[in-house]
Design a protein around this motif. Structure first.
Motif, PDB file in Angstrom:
ATOM      1  N   LYS A  93      45.672  28.761  56.324  1.00  0.00           N
ATOM      2  CA  LYS A  93      46.364  27.602  55.756  1.00  0.00           C
ATOM      3  C   LYS A  93      46.072  27.515  54.250  1.00  0.00           C
ATOM      4  CE  LYS A  93      46.529  24.786  59.963  1.00  0.00           C
ATOM      5  NZ  LYS A  93      45.929  25.784  60.885  1.00  0.00           N
ATOM      6  N   PRO A  94      46.490  28.513  53.497  1.00  0.00           N
ATOM      7  CA  PRO A  94      46.095  28.597  52.084  1.00  0.00           C
ATOM      8  C   PRO A  94      46.681  27.494  51.221  1.00  0.00           C
ATOM      9  CG  PRO A  94      47.793  30.223  52.575  1.00  0.00           C
ATOM     10  CD  PRO A  94      47.386  29.626  53.891  1.00  0.00           C
ATOM     11  N   ASP A  95      45.913  27.122  50.205  1.00  0.00           N
ATOM     12  CA  ASP A  95      46.420  26.222  49.171  1.00  0.00           C
ATOM     13  C   ASP A  95      47.354  26.970  48.228  1.00  0.00           C
ATOM     14  OD1 ASP A  95      44.765  23.914  49.904  1.00  0.00           O
ATOM     15  OD2 ASP A  95      43.092  25.161  49.210  1.00  0.00           O
ATOM     16  N   VAL A  96      47.106  28.268  48.073  1.00  0.00           N
ATOM     17  CA  VAL A  96      47.939  29.092  47.203  1.00  0.00           C
ATOM     18  C   VAL A  96      48.028  30.501  47.785  1.00  0.00           C
ATOM     19  CG1 VAL A  96      45.943  29.647  45.727  1.00  0.00           C
ATOM     20  CG2 VAL A  96      48.257  30.005  44.868  1.00  0.00           C
ATOM     21  N   ILE A  97      49.219  31.071  47.717  1.00  0.00           N
ATOM     22  CA  ILE A  97      49.422  32.475  48.052  1.00  0.00           C
ATOM     23  C   ILE A  97      49.571  33.215  46.730  1.00  0.00           C
ATOM     24  CG2 ILE A  97      50.876  34.182  49.208  1.00  0.00           C
ATOM     25  CD1 ILE A  97      51.825  31.955  51.081  1.00  0.00           C
ATOM     26  N   HIS A  98      48.652  34.124  46.469  1.00  0.00           N
ATOM     27  CA  HIS A  98      48.588  34.822  45.181  1.00  0.00           C
ATOM     28  C   HIS A  98      48.955  36.290  45.392  1.00  0.00           C
ATOM     29  CE1 HIS A  98      46.067  35.609  41.278  1.00  0.00           C
ATOM     30  NE2 HIS A  98      47.277  36.122  41.220  1.00  0.00           N
ATOM     31  N   VAL A  99      50.143  36.668  44.944  1.00  0.00           N
ATOM     32  CA  VAL A  99      50.657  38.028  45.128  1.00  0.00           C
ATOM     33  C   VAL A  99      50.165  38.926  43.992  1.00  0.00           C
ATOM     34  CG1 VAL A  99      52.742  39.456  45.197  1.00  0.00           C
ATOM     35  CG2 VAL A  99      52.708  37.218  46.335  1.00  0.00           C
ATOM     36  N   HIS A 100      49.686  40.112  44.358  1.00  0.00           N
ATOM     37  CA  HIS A 100      49.266  41.111  43.372  1.00  0.00           C
ATOM     38  C   HIS A 100      50.057  42.396  43.566  1.00  0.00           C
ATOM     39  CE1 HIS A 100      45.690  39.163  41.578  1.00  0.00           C
ATOM     40  NE2 HIS A 100      45.666  38.507  42.727  1.00  0.00           N
ATOM     41  N   THR A 118      54.321  26.229  50.383  1.00  0.00           N
ATOM     42  CA  THR A 118      53.003  26.514  49.810  1.00  0.00           C
ATOM     43  C   THR A 118      53.159  27.045  48.397  1.00  0.00           C
ATOM     44  OG1 THR A 118      52.135  27.037  52.008  1.00  0.00           O
ATOM     45  CG2 THR A 118      50.879  27.852  50.132  1.00  0.00           C
ATOM     46  N   THR A 119      52.214  26.714  47.533  1.00  0.00           N
ATOM     47  CA  THR A 119      52.247  27.180  46.151  1.00  0.00           C
ATOM     48  C   THR A 119      52.166  28.711  46.105  1.00  0.00           C
ATOM     49  OG1 THR A 119      51.186  25.163  45.365  1.00  0.00           O
ATOM     50  CG2 THR A 119      51.091  27.095  43.911  1.00  0.00           C
ATOM     51  N   LEU A 120      53.042  29.309  45.311  1.00  0.00           N
ATOM     52  CA  LEU A 120      53.085  30.755  45.149  1.00  0.00           C
ATOM     53  C   LEU A 120      52.728  31.111  43.708  1.00  0.00           C
ATOM     54  CD1 LEU A 120      53.945  33.535  46.458  1.00  0.00           C
ATOM     55  CD2 LEU A 120      56.194  33.137  45.417  1.00  0.00           C
ATOM     56  N   MET A 121      51.939  32.162  43.574  1.00  0.00           N
ATOM     57  CA  MET A 121      51.593  32.702  42.251  1.00  0.00           C
ATOM     58  C   MET A 121      51.764  34.211  42.316  1.00  0.00           C
ATOM     59  SD  MET A 121      48.088  31.965  40.166  1.00  0.00           S
ATOM     60  CE  MET A 121      47.405  33.055  38.935  1.00  0.00           C
ATOM     61  N   VAL A 122      52.372  34.793  41.297  1.00  0.00           N
ATOM     62  CA  VAL A 122      52.624  36.232  41.265  1.00  0.00           C
ATOM     63  C   VAL A 122      51.908  36.842  40.072  1.00  0.00           C
ATOM     64  CG1 VAL A 122      54.371  38.024  40.922  1.00  0.00           C
ATOM     65  CG2 VAL A 122      54.837  36.105  42.462  1.00  0.00           C
ATOM     66  N   SER A 123      51.160  37.909  40.319  1.00  0.00           N
ATOM     67  CA  SER A 123      50.495  38.656  39.252  1.00  0.00           C
ATOM     68  C   SER A 123      51.032  40.073  39.230  1.00  0.00           C
ATOM     69  CB  SER A 123      48.976  38.672  39.456  1.00  0.00           C
ATOM     70  OG  SER A 123      48.423  37.397  39.209  1.00  0.00           O
ATOM     71  N   SER A 124      51.650  40.436  38.105  1.00  0.00           N
ATOM     72  CA  SER A 124      52.191  41.786  37.954  1.00  0.00           C
ATOM     73  C   SER A 124      51.172  42.682  37.269  1.00  0.00           C
ATOM     74  CB  SER A 124      53.478  41.756  37.128  1.00  0.00           C
ATOM     75  OG  SER A 124      53.933  43.072  36.899  1.00  0.00           O
ATOM     76  N   HIS A 125      51.002  43.870  37.821  1.00  0.00           N
ATOM     77  CA  HIS A 125      50.063  44.852  37.266  1.00  0.00           C
ATOM     78  C   HIS A 125      50.803  46.020  36.630  1.00  0.00           C
ATOM     79  CE1 HIS A 125      46.398  43.033  39.143  1.00  0.00           C
ATOM     80  NE2 HIS A 125      47.336  42.506  39.928  1.00  0.00           N
ATOM     81  N   GLY A 126      52.043  45.764  36.215  1.00  0.00           N
ATOM     82  CA  GLY A 126      52.828  46.794  35.557  1.00  0.00           C
ATOM     83  C   GLY A 126      53.710  47.593  36.483  1.00  0.00           C
ATOM     84  N   GLU A 127      53.842  47.153  37.738  1.00  0.00           N
ATOM     85  CA  GLU A 127      54.611  47.906  38.723  1.00  0.00           C
ATOM     86  C   GLU A 127      56.097  47.987  38.375  1.00  0.00           C
ATOM     87  OE1 GLU A 127      54.077  43.664  40.272  1.00  0.00           O
ATOM     88  OE2 GLU A 127      52.859  45.186  39.263  1.00  0.00           O
ATOM     89  N   THR A 128      56.598  47.067  37.570  1.00  0.00           N
ATOM     90  CA  THR A 128      58.014  47.115  37.188  1.00  0.00           C
ATOM     91  C   THR A 128      58.282  48.126  36.082  1.00  0.00           C
ATOM     92  OG1 THR A 128      57.777  45.363  35.526  1.00  0.00           O
ATOM     93  CG2 THR A 128      58.301  44.685  37.782  1.00  0.00           C
ATOM     94  N   LEU A 129      57.226  48.628  35.462  1.00  0.00           N
ATOM     95  CA  LEU A 129      57.377  49.507  34.307  1.00  0.00           C
ATOM     96  C   LEU A 129      56.781  50.896  34.504  1.00  0.00           C
ATOM     97  CD1 LEU A 129      56.502  46.834  31.619  1.00  0.00           C
ATOM     98  CD2 LEU A 129      58.692  48.005  31.806  1.00  0.00           C
ATOM     99  N   ALA A 130      55.575  50.971  35.041  1.00  0.00           N
ATOM    100  CA  ALA A 130      54.853  52.250  35.131  1.00  0.00           C
ATOM    101  C   ALA A 130      54.967  52.833  36.524  1.00  0.00           C
ATOM    102  CB  ALA A 130      53.386  52.056  34.746  1.00  0.00           C
ATOM    103  N   ASP A 131      56.172  53.224  36.895  1.00  0.00           N
ATOM    104  CA  ASP A 131      56.436  53.734  38.240  1.00  0.00           C
ATOM    105  C   ASP A 131      57.383  54.915  38.143  1.00  0.00           C
ATOM    106  OD1 ASP A 131      56.919  54.165  40.925  1.00  0.00           O
ATOM    107  OD2 ASP A 131      58.232  52.431  41.149  1.00  0.00           O
ATOM    108  N   ASP A 132      56.894  56.116  38.485  1.00  0.00           N
ATOM    109  CA  ASP A 132      57.737  57.306  38.416  1.00  0.00           C
ATOM    110  C   ASP A 132      58.969  57.191  39.306  1.00  0.00           C
ATOM    111  OD1 ASP A 132      56.298  58.609  36.520  1.00  0.00           O
ATOM    112  OD2 ASP A 132      55.287  59.998  37.877  1.00  0.00           O
ATOM    113  N   ALA A 133      58.831  56.440  40.428  1.00  0.00           N
ATOM    114  CA  ALA A 133      59.943  56.327  41.368  1.00  0.00           C
ATOM    115  C   ALA A 133      61.028  55.369  40.872  1.00  0.00           C
ATOM    116  CB  ALA A 133      59.430  55.870  42.734  1.00  0.00           C
TER     117      ALA A 133
END
Length: 380
Positions: A93-100, A118-133
């Motif tokens: 029953k999280p207070d926040v769902i934090h996507v990595h 539920t509160t959502l938070m998204v953290s990008s680690h560069g997956e939209t940019l540094a991906d050969d695929a």
């Protein structure tokens, strides 16, 4: 707080996001938060386990595809997967769902946040940019899913400003809710007890080191060209730790450039072996065509070894040229080669870069990273 860390991958798998989430979970747990890790089950099979005092849920995350067979498989697998994600939600029953590192994990986490308000938070680690695929360039589903999650999120973080800029330009991020949270490092992680000879068989003299997955975006082919152009002498080796699809090509390039006998590819290394490799190197190169942040730069500073790092992406945001590292466009082979030769020939410069880097890395601990996230959680 009760915090669910929904990550694309997790230990025992190795990589930047795995280390980031593992260390974040550990610090947050020790600070009194209730933590669960929700990660995508690579084999598609549901399971639960305890890792380092944290409940880890390995959750299947099937997504629809174009072929009739794949659509049929998705229709069969999706209801059970959704049930298992909801089971994980009910357990915490999280207070926040934090996507990595947004992927299928983000798609399911976004749906859960909508379903349970539920509160959502998204953290990008560069997956939209540094991906050969190029998943976020070619997949309409990935694009739509990320846009939806960015819109729904209370806060979005990126490991660098360049990552946030991409989310703003392509995925609708409102700049008012975007924040930079840099990566961290364990300052006390020590080298392996093995000798350097056991890690690097056949390497007896000086060497230039690099580490990472052997894929095109990491630019190790550019490093091979630059190392050959630098003409450092037959007694200097080039050691690239890691494994991946570019391994055979790198070997072929080295032979073509006349340094086949100097290139060492030891394969996948343990974290202790990485620390040892960098500590004993004459210089470390991070030659990525694009680097969202560059944890290898922090590892190099910790090892007190001179750093040569790409200027493409996040590194210019925290590396100061000619102070704690040399910033270089790795595609400019002549300049790259000259930088390598300069660091190996100029002991005074090498020492200055190494000493300043060791002082600079003190600002990039996992405690710093966790505190930055906690400050953002407090806004909910």
């Amino acid at each position: 707080m009760r915090i669910a860390l929904a990550t694309s991958s997790y230990a025992p798998h190795v990589g930047g996001v795995e280390e980031h989430v593992r260390n974040l979970a550990d610090v947050l747990r020790r600070r009194g938060h209730e933590i669960a890790v929700w990660t995508v089950a690579r084999d598609g099979k549901f399971s639960q386990e305890q890792r380092d005092g944290v409940q880890v849920w390995n959750l299947p995350a099937p997504l629809p595809a174009r072929t009739l067979r794949d659509v049929a498989q998705f229709a069969t697998a999706a209801p059970r997967a959704w049930s298992q994600w909801n089971r994980a939600f009910r357990a915490l029953k999280p207070d926040v769902i934090h996507v990595h590192c947004f992927g299928p994990n983000g798609t399911y986490a976004n749906a859960l946040a909508a379903r349970h308000q539920t509160t959502l938070m998204v953290s990008s680690h560069g997956e939209t940019l540094a991906d050969d695929a190029g998943v976020f360039e070619h997949s309409r589903l990935a694009q739509t899913s990320l846009r939806s999650a960015v819109h729904r999120s209370a806060i979005v973080t990126g490991c660098s400003r360049v990552v946030l800029a991409d989310l703003e330009a392509r995925f609708g991020l409102d700049s008012d809710k975007g924040f930079v949270v840099p990566n961290g490092i364990d300052l006390h992680e020590t080298a392996t007890a093995d000798t350097s000879a056991s890690v690097l068989p056949g390497v007896t003299g000086r060497y230039v080191a690099a580490v990472g997955r052997l894929q095109r975006v990491k630019g190790f082919d550019l490093l091979v060209h630059a190392f050959a152009r630098a003409q450092l002498g037959a007694d200097v080796s080039l050691v690239i730790g890691g494994d991946g699809p570019e391994r055979t090509r790198l070997r072929e390039l080295a032979v073509q450039n006349g340094i086949g006998h100097q290139l060492v590819l030891p394969g996948q290394l343990s974290r202790g072996q990485v620390a040892e490799l960098l500590r004993n190197a004459a210089a470390v190169a991070v030659p990525s065509r694009f680097e969202a942040f560059g944890i290898a730069a922090l590892e190099t500073w910790r090892a007190e070894t001179p750093l040569i790092v790409t200027n493409r992406g996040g590194p210019p945001e925290f590396v100061t040229h000619e102070v704690d590292g040399l910033l270089c466009d790795p595609t400019a082979i002549d300049t790259f080669a000259a930088f390598i030769a300069t660091v190996l020939d100029n002991s005074s410069l090498a020492r200055t870069l190494a000493e300043n880097g060791r002082r600079r890395v003190e600002s990039f601990t996992w405690d710093h990273t966790a505190s930055a996230y906690e400050a953002l959680y407090a806004q909910f």
